[in-house]
Scaffold this active site. Structure first.
Site, PDB file in Angstrom:
ATOM      1  N   GLN A  78      31.317  -8.372 -22.982  1.00  0.00           N
ATOM      2  CA  GLN A  78      32.038  -9.695 -23.358  1.00  0.00           C
ATOM      3  C   GLN A  78      33.198  -9.381 -24.241  1.00  0.00           C
ATOM      4  O   GLN A  78      33.337  -9.114 -25.416  1.00  0.00           O
ATOM      5  CB  GLN A  78      31.066 -10.624 -24.307  1.00  0.00           C
ATOM      6  N   PHE A  79      34.557  -9.343 -23.505  1.00  0.00           N
ATOM      7  CA  PHE A  79      35.687  -8.805 -24.131  1.00  0.00           C
ATOM      8  C   PHE A  79      35.937  -9.899 -25.224  1.00  0.00           C
ATOM      9  O   PHE A  79      36.855  -9.691 -26.277  1.00  0.00           O
ATOM     10  CB  PHE A  79      36.800  -8.610 -23.316  1.00  0.00           C
ATOM     11  N   THR A  80      35.555 -11.082 -25.120  1.00  0.00           N
ATOM     12  CA  THR A  80      36.046 -12.275 -25.875  1.00  0.00           C
ATOM     13  C   THR A  80      35.651 -11.916 -27.494  1.00  0.00           C
ATOM     14  O   THR A  80      36.290 -12.740 -28.359  1.00  0.00           O
ATOM     15  CB  THR A  80      35.482 -13.449 -25.608  1.00  0.00           C
TER      16      THR A  80
END
Length: 150
Positions: A78-80
């Site tokens: 989850q790059f966010t």
């Protein structure tokens, strides 16, 4: 690396309407890989996460680890998690590692977790549009960053 660790009774990942993985009691880990992260960051997290004592013992105290209970772990990239929301209203993701490096470190993290003694480790699909479901237990949610670990 940044993680959000949720104690769960169940978790699953669905892509294009098809369930691609699921776990029972254990952890759902959302993993964000930042620029500058290395395998050493993953190693620090893998050393800590399976032994976090956040599962209840017979007396109702959070005294048992994922290893102690034979728990399972779902890892979702989850790059966010690397978002910078300090300016304006649109998050900036420039702190996120480039996709190739992020995927390499994500895969490394998962492989090390599988070698840590955890009963079962499942994953989402890196870069995919995933629908993640969970039955949060507690709820117990812990944020853990590799930079904070020795």
């Amino acid at each position: 690396m940044k993680t959000v660790i949720q104690r769960v009774k169940y978790s699953s990942v669905v892509i294009d309407g098809k369930e691609v993985s699921q776990t029972g009691v254990g952890f759902l880990i959302l993993l964000g890989v930042e620029q500058g992260d290395t395998t050493a960051d993953a190693d620090k997290l893998v050393k800590k996460i399976p032994v976090l004592r956040v599962f209840e013992d017979d007396n109702g105290k959070m005294n048992l680890s994922c290893l102690d209970i034979g728990g399972e772990i779902m890892v979702v990239s989850q790059f966010t998690l690397c978002a910078d929301c300090s300016h304006g209203r649109r998050p900036s993701f420039t702190a996120s590692a480039p996709p190739d490096l992020a995927n390499e470190l994500y895969e490394y993290f998962v492989s090390q977790l599988k070698n840590s003694g955890v009963k079962r480790v499942e994953t989402g699909v890196f870069g995919a549009d995933m629908k993640v479901s969970l039955n949060n237990d507690g709820p117990v949610t812990i944020i853990l960053e590799s930079k904070d670990l020795k």
